[in-house]
Scaffold this motif. Structure first.
Motif, PDB file in Angstrom:
ATOM      1  N   PRO A   1       0.803  -1.225   0.000  1.00  0.00           N
ATOM      2  CA  PRO A   1       0.000   0.000   0.000  1.00  0.00           C
ATOM      3  C   PRO A   1       0.838   1.279   0.000  1.00  0.00           C
ATOM      4  O   PRO A   1       0.322   2.343  -0.355  1.00  0.00           O
ATOM      5  CB  PRO A   1      -0.814  -0.112   1.304  1.00  0.00           C
ATOM      6  N   ASN A   2       2.094   1.181   0.380  1.00  0.00           N
ATOM      7  CA  ASN A   2       2.959   2.361   0.412  1.00  0.00           C
ATOM      8  C   ASN A   2       3.731   2.568  -0.889  1.00  0.00           C
ATOM      9  O   ASN A   2       4.608   3.427  -0.968  1.00  0.00           O
ATOM     10  CB  ASN A   2       3.961   2.242   1.566  1.00  0.00           C
ATOM     11  N   LEU A   3       3.397   1.801  -1.900  1.00  0.00           N
ATOM     12  CA  LEU A   3       4.079   1.924  -3.187  1.00  0.00           C
ATOM     13  C   LEU A   3       3.936   3.340  -3.735  1.00  0.00           C
ATOM     14  O   LEU A   3       2.832   3.892  -3.789  1.00  0.00           O
ATOM     15  CB  LEU A   3       3.484   0.920  -4.181  1.00  0.00           C
ATOM     16  N   ASP A   4       5.061   3.923  -4.131  1.00  0.00           N
ATOM     17  CA  ASP A   4       5.079   5.325  -4.569  1.00  0.00           C
ATOM     18  C   ASP A   4       4.802   5.415  -6.068  1.00  0.00           C
ATOM     19  O   ASP A   4       5.718   5.509  -6.882  1.00  0.00           O
ATOM     20  CB  ASP A   4       6.429   5.956  -4.229  1.00  0.00           C
ATOM     21  N   VAL A   5       3.531   5.357  -6.423  1.00  0.00           N
ATOM     22  CA  VAL A   5       3.120   5.544  -7.810  1.00  0.00           C
ATOM     23  C   VAL A   5       2.002   6.582  -7.841  1.00  0.00           C
ATOM     24  O   VAL A   5       1.162   6.622  -6.939  1.00  0.00           O
ATOM     25  CB  VAL A   5       2.638   4.231  -8.463  1.00  0.00           C
ATOM     26  N   PRO A   6       1.990   7.450  -8.857  1.00  0.00           N
ATOM     27  CA  PRO A   6       0.934   8.461  -8.923  1.00  0.00           C
ATOM     28  C   PRO A   6      -0.418   7.831  -9.196  1.00  0.00           C
ATOM     29  O   PRO A   6      -0.500   6.782  -9.864  1.00  0.00           O
ATOM     30  CB  PRO A   6       1.370   9.354 -10.101  1.00  0.00           C
ATOM     31  N   GLN A  54       5.442   1.485 -18.715  1.00  0.00           N
ATOM     32  CA  GLN A  54       4.451   2.134 -17.864  1.00  0.00           C
ATOM     33  C   GLN A  54       5.078   2.614 -16.555  1.00  0.00           C
ATOM     34  O   GLN A  54       4.663   3.633 -15.998  1.00  0.00           O
ATOM     35  CB  GLN A  54       3.289   1.178 -17.577  1.00  0.00           C
ATOM     36  N   ASP A  55       6.067   1.903 -16.065  1.00  0.00           N
ATOM     37  CA  ASP A  55       6.798   2.373 -14.882  1.00  0.00           C
ATOM     38  C   ASP A  55       7.506   3.695 -15.186  1.00  0.00           C
ATOM     39  O   ASP A  55       7.553   4.597 -14.335  1.00  0.00           O
ATOM     40  CB  ASP A  55       7.822   1.327 -14.433  1.00  0.00           C
ATOM     41  N   LYS A  56       8.046   3.819 -16.392  1.00  0.00           N
ATOM     42  CA  LYS A  56       8.685   5.076 -16.804  1.00  0.00           C
ATOM     43  C   LYS A  56       7.664   6.205 -16.882  1.00  0.00           C
ATOM     44  O   LYS A  56       7.962   7.351 -16.531  1.00  0.00           O
ATOM     45  CB  LYS A  56       9.373   4.890 -18.162  1.00  0.00           C
ATOM     46  N   VAL A  57       6.450   5.878 -17.340  1.00  0.00           N
ATOM     47  CA  VAL A  57       5.379   6.879 -17.377  1.00  0.00           C
ATOM     48  C   VAL A  57       5.096   7.398 -15.968  1.00  0.00           C
ATOM     49  O   VAL A  57       4.994   8.614 -15.733  1.00  0.00           O
ATOM     50  CB  VAL A  57       4.093   6.282 -17.990  1.00  0.00           C
ATOM     51  N   LYS A  93       5.533  12.100 -12.042  1.00  0.00           N
ATOM     52  CA  LYS A  93       5.835  12.696 -10.731  1.00  0.00           C
ATOM     53  C   LYS A  93       6.467  14.075 -10.870  1.00  0.00           C
ATOM     54  O   LYS A  93       6.296  14.940 -10.003  1.00  0.00           O
ATOM     55  CB  LYS A  93       6.783  11.779  -9.949  1.00  0.00           C
ATOM     56  N   ASP A  94       7.205  14.289 -11.949  1.00  0.00           N
ATOM     57  CA  ASP A  94       7.832  15.584 -12.208  1.00  0.00           C
ATOM     58  C   ASP A  94       6.904  16.385 -13.113  1.00  0.00           C
ATOM     59  O   ASP A  94       7.001  16.352 -14.335  1.00  0.00           O
ATOM     60  CB  ASP A  94       9.190  15.379 -12.883  1.00  0.00           C
ATOM     61  N   GLN A  95       5.970  17.098 -12.492  1.00  0.00           N
ATOM     62  CA  GLN A  95       4.936  17.784 -13.255  1.00  0.00           C
ATOM     63  C   GLN A  95       5.482  18.879 -14.174  1.00  0.00           C
ATOM     64  O   GLN A  95       4.943  19.125 -15.255  1.00  0.00           O
ATOM     65  CB  GLN A  95       3.895  18.372 -12.312  1.00  0.00           C
ATOM     66  N   GLU A  96       6.549  19.522 -13.759  1.00  0.00           N
ATOM     67  CA  GLU A  96       7.127  20.573 -14.609  1.00  0.00           C
ATOM     68  C   GLU A  96       7.674  19.973 -15.901  1.00  0.00           C
ATOM     69  O   GLU A  96       7.433  20.490 -17.001  1.00  0.00           O
ATOM     70  CB  GLU A  96       8.236  21.322 -13.863  1.00  0.00           C
ATOM     71  N   ASN A  97       8.380  18.867 -15.780  1.00  0.00           N
ATOM     72  CA  ASN A  97       8.938  18.227 -16.968  1.00  0.00           C
ATOM     73  C   ASN A  97       7.835  17.613 -17.821  1.00  0.00           C
ATOM     74  O   ASN A  97       7.892  17.656 -19.057  1.00  0.00           O
ATOM     75  CB  ASN A  97       9.937  17.150 -16.567  1.00  0.00           C
ATOM     76  N   TRP A  98       6.813  17.038 -17.166  1.00  0.00           N
ATOM     77  CA  TRP A  98       5.688  16.470 -17.912  1.00  0.00           C
ATOM     78  C   TRP A  98       5.001  17.555 -18.743  1.00  0.00           C
ATOM     79  O   TRP A  98       4.667  17.341 -19.914  1.00  0.00           O
ATOM     80  CB  TRP A  98       4.698  15.813 -16.961  1.00  0.00           C
TER      81      TRP A  98
END
Length: 298
Positions: free
Chosen positions: A43-48, A233-236, A241-246
């Motif tokens: 449950p603590n997995l860091d995915v958006p 998909q992991d790269k996505v 996570k980096d909204q500025e770069n996205w």
């Protein structure tokens, strides 16, 4: 009518198009289940957070595709109502999807799923519409994806999977999909979960035809592309996570899509197919003629 609350800040992962095995909506579903299992285990997995949005229609007699649609909605019923998951995953199937509805969907997308088996897509225009509306693309090197990748830059495109020559070579060697099932524990766990009846209220037969088709035939090489797709998909997720770069990548997608304008397309049709040379028009004469037509109308 069922209403589902969506988390607006989640990544809107969209696949809307005609539903067909070669377009591989069920590969997308395998990723959803993979992500669901990962979140349940950790449950603590860091995915958006992600909202998966599907839309499209199937040919009336296309049994396998109708069962794929049922699988999408069944997975959604489980995921959307799992209190442990909450807003971290949502799965939506848009009913009665059509081109007019698409005008609302394209601008909403963050990620465009263009995941057909390389060499199978006839042309591809939906991917262009998504990219023009700032969505980033995850896709194979198939038809219009090739041109989009060239225009926007490989660094702004999430590329995965076998190329067309690799697809042909793998089939020529004798493709055995069960080898991937046996060698990839994550994939095996996903297919076994479907077979167990977990997404069909305990009925192990409902989706067995889909699983058997993948294990013993898999004409569009889902299992061969599964690992590459999951890693991409992991790269996505990491990129989001980096909204500025996205945002920067999204802006570049829009800015570099000029090649696909209707003006350029019609010019190419005229010059290369129709052999229709341009006709010069004197603007002054044209305006006067239009004005006279308007006067005569009244």
């Amino acid at each position: 009518m069922i209403f589902i609350w969506l988390y607006p800040q989640s990544l809107f992962d969209v696949q809307v198009k005609r539903i067909h095995e070669y377009k591989r909506q069920h590969l997308n579903v395998l990723h959803i289940i993979t992500l669901y299992k990962c979140l349940k285990n950790d449950p603590n997995l860091d995915v958006p957070p992600r909202t998966f949005i599907f839309g499209g229609k199937a040919a009336p007699g296309y049994f396998m595709v109708k069962r794929m649609i049922k699988l999408i909605t069944a997975v959604g019923d489980v995921v959307n109502n799992d209190g442990d998951i909450g807003d971290r995953l949502k799965v939506i199937f848009l009913p009665d999807y059509n081109v007019t509805f698409g005008q609302r969907v394209y601008p909403a997308a963050d990620l465009s799923e263009q995941i057909s088996t390389a060499g199978k897509e006839a042309s591809g225009t939906g991917n262009i519409k998504f990219s023009m509306n700032s969505a980033l693309t995850i896709g194979t090197l198939d038809r219009a994806n090739v041109e989009i990748c060239e225009e926007v830059g490989a660094e702004n495109f999430f590329l995965f999977g076998l190329t067309n020559p690799e697809v042909l070579n793998l089939k020529a060697q004798g493709y055995v999909p069960r080898r991937y099932y046996a060698s990839i524990p994550e994939l095996r766990g996903v297919l076994d979960l479907i077979s167990s009846g977990f997404f069909s209220h305990g009925d192990p037969e409902l989706f067995q035809c889909v699983v058997d088709n993948l294990l013993y035939d898999d004409p569009y090489l889902l299992l061969a592309d599964y690992q590459s797709y999951i890693e991409c998909q992991d790269k996505v997720s990491q990129a989001y996570k980096d909204q500025e770069n996205w945002s920067n990548m999204s802006i570049l997608n829009v800015a570099r899509m000029g090649k696909f304008s209707s003006d350029r397309s019609i010019k190419d049709y005229c010059g290369k197919i129709w052999n229709a040379p341009p006709v010069p028009i004197k603007l002054k004469d044209y305006v006067q003629k239009e004005a006279q037509l308007r006067v005569n109308k009244f």
